[in-house]
Structure formats: C-alpha cells, structure tokens
Design an enzyme around this catalytic site. Structure first.
Site, PDB file in Angstrom:
ATOM      1  CD  GLU A   1      18.669  40.178  16.380  1.00 43.93           C
ATOM      2  OE1 GLU A   1      18.554  39.099  16.982  1.00 43.93           O
ATOM      3  OE2 GLU A   1      18.841  40.264  15.152  1.00 43.93           O
TER       4      GLU A   1
ATOM      5  CG  HIS B   1      23.343  43.596  16.635  1.00 45.55           C
ATOM      6  ND1 HIS B   1      24.083  43.015  15.628  1.00 45.55           N
ATOM      7  CD2 HIS B   1      22.083  43.706  16.153  1.00 45.55           C
ATOM      8  CE1 HIS B   1      23.296  42.783  14.588  1.00 45.55           C
ATOM      9  NE2 HIS B   1      22.074  43.198  14.876  1.00 45.55           N
TER      10      HIS B   1
ATOM     11  CG  HIS C   1      21.944  46.286  11.166  1.00 44.34           C
ATOM     12  ND1 HIS C   1      20.598  46.366  10.891  1.00 44.34           N
ATOM     13  CD2 HIS C   1      22.091  45.238  12.013  1.00 44.34           C
ATOM     14  CE1 HIS C   1      19.959  45.413  11.560  1.00 44.34           C
ATOM     15  NE2 HIS C   1      20.844  44.722  12.251  1.00 44.34           N
TER      16      HIS C   1
ATOM     17  CE1 TYR D   1      48.335  46.527  16.365  1.00 50.67           C
ATOM     18  CE2 TYR D   1      49.626  46.927  14.379  1.00 50.67           C
ATOM     19  CZ  TYR D   1      49.079  47.385  15.573  1.00 50.67           C
ATOM     20  OH  TYR D   1      49.290  48.677  15.969  1.00 50.67           O
TER      21      TYR D   1
ATOM     22  CG  HIS E   1      21.864  40.404  11.074  1.00 53.42           C
ATOM     23  ND1 HIS E   1      20.944  39.663  11.775  1.00 53.42           N
ATOM     24  CD2 HIS E   1      21.799  41.644  11.612  1.00 53.42           C
ATOM     25  CE1 HIS E   1      20.359  40.421  12.679  1.00 53.42           C
ATOM     26  NE2 HIS E   1      20.862  41.627  12.591  1.00 53.42           N
TER      27      HIS E   1
ATOM     28  CE1 TYR F   1      49.069  50.776  22.420  1.00 49.86           C
ATOM     29  CE2 TYR F   1      46.817  50.935  23.239  1.00 49.86           C
ATOM     30  CZ  TYR F   1      47.847  51.417  22.452  1.00 49.86           C
ATOM     31  OH  TYR F   1      47.654  52.550  21.721  1.00 49.86           O
TER      32      TYR F   1
END
Ligand SMILES: [Zn+2]
Length: 219
Positions: free
Chosen positions: A75, A94, A96, A115, A158, A211
């Site tokens: 990728e 990334h 799976h 939220y 994917h 926050y």
C-alpha cells in the site's frame, strides 16, 4: 523524530495493533514522515516478528531511499499520496480491523452514533470507494474521501485508515474507528440508532479542541 526512533516506533505500533486485534498476520501497515521521506512497514512480514531493520525508507515518489532494503508495504502508493496531499499527516495507520472492515462492506458512512465522530474531522465516519489494494486509484479514493480535514475513513471492502500529527495520535484514532464501528453494529442489532446531527458534532469538535490537560499543567 529521527529515522532510528521512527523505525522503533513503527515496530511498537504494529505490535500493538496486533495485540489489540486490530491487525493480524502481515495485514495492515503504517508510516511516519521523517523530513521529506517516509519510513514505511515492509510487505509480507507478520507484525509479531518485525524489527526496526525491516522498516523501509522511501521518498515521496515511492522510490527506495537506499539499496538492500525490504520491499515496502504493497500500500505504499496510499502512504505516498496521502503524505503529499496532507502535510499534517506525519503518521498514517492502515488496519484490517474486524469491526471497521465489516462496516466497510456496506460501502456507506457510519453515522454519528457517538460524539467521538468529531475526532475524525467529519460529521460521520466516511467510506472511500472500492479499488484494488495497492493501486493509485485506491490511494486517490482515500485522499478524496479524507479531503482537507478528515483524519480517518473506512475503505470499502478492505479496512480503515487514520492519520495524525504523530504515530500515537493516528493509532488512537484507528482504535476509535474500530470502537465506533462496533458500537454502531451493536446499536443496529438493538434497533434503529439515533445519530447526532452535524451541528452537535461541530459543537463537540470545538470542545475537543481544548480537551485534556493544558500545556504546562502540573503533573
Ligand atoms: Zn489493506
């Protein structure tokens, strides 16, 4: 962050994704930008046995940064194109992960059932259109889906992707994506969940901006 630190951080991140069940075997990948190049995970090596020496240096055209390295993740076009399009994406993760991958097969956004969606720079968790893995087409779909503000999205049939100003932030977002997809699935099993509207997500995004502990706060 220097290259040696980035390599170690990537190994630790891939181990953590594996331990959390967000990736398995050699699935998923990650990258960190160091100056004008990327350190990416290699292709086809299970996370459990990765070492710093397995990480691969490439430039922003995808060319190997030095000879004799491992082959980069398949990728790599995704990492390169995203890094070019989003200068704020210092780290890319990334996965799976099972809940996100299951949700991605519906090929539609996950609504704001919580939220936490505000952390994704959008009012719902979007889903990038399908294209074959490792292609420029898939990379362009993800770049287009994230746009200028998005920090995470699903990738149809994917998995998911998250970007951040550092690897810890991208990793935390990948965990939130998985959690949100799990909540959405459970909610649908119970009935028809109510989604928060865009105005509320914008309000939350403003609150999240301040926050946590202020800079320089006592321990
Ligand atoms: Zn993948």
């Amino acid at each position: 962050m220097d290259e040696a630190t980035a390599r170690l951080a990537l190994v630790a991140a891939m181990h953590e994704l594996d331990a959390r069940g967000l990736n398995h075997g050699s699935s998923g990948n990650a990258s960190i930008r160091v100056d004008d190049r990327l350190i990416v995970t290699p292709t086809g090596i299970p996370s459990a046995v990765l070492t710093a020496a397995d990480m691969v240096l490439i430039d922003l055209d995808g060319r190997p940064g030095r000879p004799g390295q491992r082959r980069p993740t398949s990728e790599w076009p995704l990492h390169v194109r995203l890094a070019r399009a989003r200068p704020d994406a210092t780290a890319i993760v990334h996965t799976h992960s099972p809940e996100a991958t299951a949700a991605s097969t519906l090929r539609r956004p996950v609504p704001a059932v919580h939220y936490v969606v505000a952390r994704f720079g959008a009012t719902e968790l979007p889903c990038a259109p399908y294209a074959t893995y490792g292609t420029d087409e898939l990379a362009d779909h993800v770049v287009g889906t994230l746009g200028d503000r998005g920090t995470a999205c699903l990738m149809a049939n994917h998995g998911a992707i998250a970007i951040g100003p550092d690897l810890g932030a991208a990793l935390a977002l990948a965990v939130e994506v998985e959690w949100l997809c799990g909540v959405a699935r459970r909610a649908r099993q119970l009935g028809e969940p109510v989604a928060l509207d865009a105005a509320e997500i914008e309000r939350v995004a403003e609150r999240l901006a301040t926050y946590g502990q202020p800079e320089g706060a006592p321990p």
